[in-house]
Design a protein around this motif. Sequence first.
Motif, mmCIF file in Angstrom:
data_model
loop_
_atom_site.group_PDB
_atom_site.id
_atom_site.type_symbol
_atom_site.label_atom_id
_atom_site.label_comp_id
_atom_site.label_asym_id
_atom_site.label_seq_id
_atom_site.Cartn_x
_atom_site.Cartn_y
_atom_site.Cartn_z
ATOM 1 N N GLY A 288 -46.429 26.672 -26.706
ATOM 2 C CA GLY A 288 -46.771 25.689 -27.738
ATOM 3 C C GLY A 288 -45.681 25.552 -28.780
ATOM 4 O O GLY A 288 -45.371 24.441 -29.226
ATOM 5 N N LYS A 289 -45.076 26.669 -29.161
ATOM 6 C CA LYS A 289 -43.979 26.610 -30.128
ATOM 7 C C LYS A 289 -42.796 25.858 -29.552
ATOM 8 O O LYS A 289 -42.187 25.024 -30.218
ATOM 9 N N TRP A 290 -42.440 26.132 -28.310
ATOM 10 C CA TRP A 290 -41.291 25.492 -27.694
ATOM 11 C C TRP A 290 -41.519 23.992 -27.483
ATOM 12 O O TRP A 290 -40.581 23.216 -27.550
ATOM 13 N N LEU A 291 -42.743 23.594 -27.215
ATOM 14 C CA LEU A 291 -43.017 22.170 -27.015
ATOM 15 C C LEU A 291 -43.188 21.425 -28.332
ATOM 16 O O LEU A 291 -42.958 20.222 -28.396
ATOM 17 N N SER A 292 -43.597 22.128 -29.376
ATOM 18 C CA SER A 292 -43.825 21.453 -30.646
ATOM 19 C C SER A 292 -42.514 21.086 -31.333
ATOM 20 O O SER A 292 -42.454 20.094 -32.053
ATOM 21 N N ILE A 293 -41.453 21.830 -31.102
ATOM 22 C CA ILE A 293 -40.176 21.548 -31.754
ATOM 23 C C ILE A 293 -39.604 20.194 -31.319
ATOM 24 O O ILE A 293 -39.287 19.360 -32.172
ATOM 25 N N PRO A 294 -39.479 19.899 -30.032
ATOM 26 C CA PRO A 294 -38.987 18.558 -29.654
ATOM 27 C C PRO A 294 -39.937 17.440 -30.083
ATOM 28 O O PRO A 294 -39.488 16.361 -30.487
ATOM 29 N N PHE A 295 -41.234 17.701 -30.019
ATOM 30 C CA PHE A 295 -42.212 16.692 -30.444
ATOM 31 C C PHE A 295 -42.036 16.365 -31.922
ATOM 32 O O PHE A 295 -42.021 15.191 -32.313
ATOM 33 N N LEU A 296 -41.883 17.378 -32.754
ATOM 34 C CA LEU A 296 -41.691 17.150 -34.185
ATOM 35 C C LEU A 296 -40.362 16.456 -34.457
ATOM 36 O O LEU A 296 -40.260 15.642 -35.388
ATOM 37 N N CYS A 297 -39.342 16.744 -33.663
ATOM 38 C CA CYS A 297 -38.057 16.052 -33.824
ATOM 39 C C CYS A 297 -38.187 14.558 -33.505
ATOM 40 O O CYS A 297 -37.629 13.715 -34.209
ATOM 41 N N VAL A 298 -38.930 14.225 -32.474
ATOM 42 C CA VAL A 298 -39.144 12.816 -32.119
ATOM 43 C C VAL A 298 -39.947 12.118 -33.207
ATOM 44 O O VAL A 298 -39.646 10.970 -33.581
ATOM 45 N N VAL A 299 -40.956 12.790 -33.734
ATOM 46 C CA VAL A 299 -41.749 12.209 -34.826
ATOM 47 C C VAL A 299 -40.876 11.986 -36.055
ATOM 48 O O VAL A 299 -40.937 10.922 -36.696
ATOM 49 N N ALA A 300 -40.043 12.951 -36.402
ATOM 50 C CA ALA A 300 -39.162 12.811 -37.561
ATOM 51 C C ALA A 300 -38.161 11.674 -37.350
ATOM 52 O O ALA A 300 -37.867 10.907 -38.283
ATOM 53 N N LEU A 301 -37.633 11.530 -36.136
ATOM 54 C CA LEU A 301 -36.716 10.440 -35.828
ATOM 55 C C LEU A 301 -37.405 9.091 -35.991
ATOM 56 O O LEU A 301 -36.849 8.163 -36.584
ATOM 57 N N SER A 302 -38.627 8.985 -35.488
ATOM 58 C CA SER A 302 -39.375 7.729 -35.607
ATOM 59 C C SER A 302 -39.639 7.378 -37.061
ATOM 60 O O SER A 302 -39.466 6.223 -37.472
ATOM 61 N N ILE A 303 -40.042 8.348 -37.841
ATOM 62 C CA ILE A 303 -40.310 8.103 -39.259
ATOM 63 C C ILE A 303 -39.022 7.718 -39.981
ATOM 64 O O ILE A 303 -39.005 6.802 -40.807
ATOM 65 N N GLY A 304 -37.926 8.381 -39.655
ATOM 66 C CA GLY A 304 -36.645 8.054 -40.267
ATOM 67 C C GLY A 304 -36.175 6.654 -39.908
ATOM 68 O O GLY A 304 -35.633 5.929 -40.760
ATOM 69 N N LEU A 305 -36.382 6.251 -38.654
ATOM 70 C CA LEU A 305 -36.021 4.892 -38.256
ATOM 71 C C LEU A 305 -36.813 3.856 -39.036
ATOM 72 O O LEU A 305 -36.265 2.865 -39.523
ATOM 73 N N VAL A 306 -38.099 4.086 -39.163
ATOM 74 C CA VAL A 306 -38.952 3.134 -39.869
ATOM 75 C C VAL A 306 -38.578 3.086 -41.350
ATOM 76 O O VAL A 306 -38.416 2.002 -41.926
ATOM 77 N N LEU A 307 -38.425 4.233 -41.966
ATOM 78 C CA LEU A 307 -38.081 4.251 -43.391
ATOM 79 C C LEU A 307 -36.726 3.599 -43.654
ATOM 80 O O LEU A 307 -36.571 2.806 -44.582
ATOM 81 N N GLY A 308 -35.752 3.921 -42.843
ATOM 82 C CA GLY A 308 -34.424 3.367 -43.049
ATOM 83 C C GLY A 308 -34.342 1.890 -42.763
ATOM 84 O O GLY A 308 -33.712 1.130 -43.504
ATOM 85 N N TYR A 309 -34.993 1.444 -41.722
ATOM 86 C CA TYR A 309 -34.869 0.051 -41.310
ATOM 87 C C TYR A 309 -35.763 -0.859 -42.141
ATOM 88 O O TYR A 309 -35.370 -1.961 -42.518
ATOM 89 N N VAL A 310 -36.969 -0.413 -42.437
ATOM 90 C CA VAL A 310 -37.931 -1.268 -43.136
ATOM 91 C C VAL A 310 -37.746 -1.198 -44.644
ATOM 92 O O VAL A 310 -37.654 -2.225 -45.317
ATOM 93 N N TYR A 311 -37.683 0.000 -45.193
ATOM 94 C CA TYR A 311 -37.650 0.119 -46.656
ATOM 95 C C TYR A 311 -36.237 0.008 -47.231
ATOM 96 O O TYR A 311 -36.037 -0.632 -48.253
#
Length: 81
Positions: A32-55
């Motif tokens: 679970g720890k090993w799978l959560s790290i890439p998942f959280l990285c993808v979530v952070a990337l998505s949030i960063g894309l939205v914040l940077g592009y939209v706001y």
Amino acid sequence: MTEVESKKESKNKEKKRIKSSKKWKRVVFSIGKWLSIPFLCVVALSIGLVLGYVYVGKRPMDEVYEIDTWRHLYDLVFSQT
């Protein structure tokens, strides 16, 4: 078999069962720890894309996940000027 021997055997079986369940819990937790790290990285990337592009960029959110948008950005950054 005496009563004492049967109690010892039951205790040994119980200890083995507890050890194996602890081992499985540890394995599941580490996976679970090993799978959560890439998942959280993808979530952070998505949030960063939205914040940077939209706001920051003041663009519509519909264009954030279009490949043409990012291809155009790549061409702007790496063009021969």
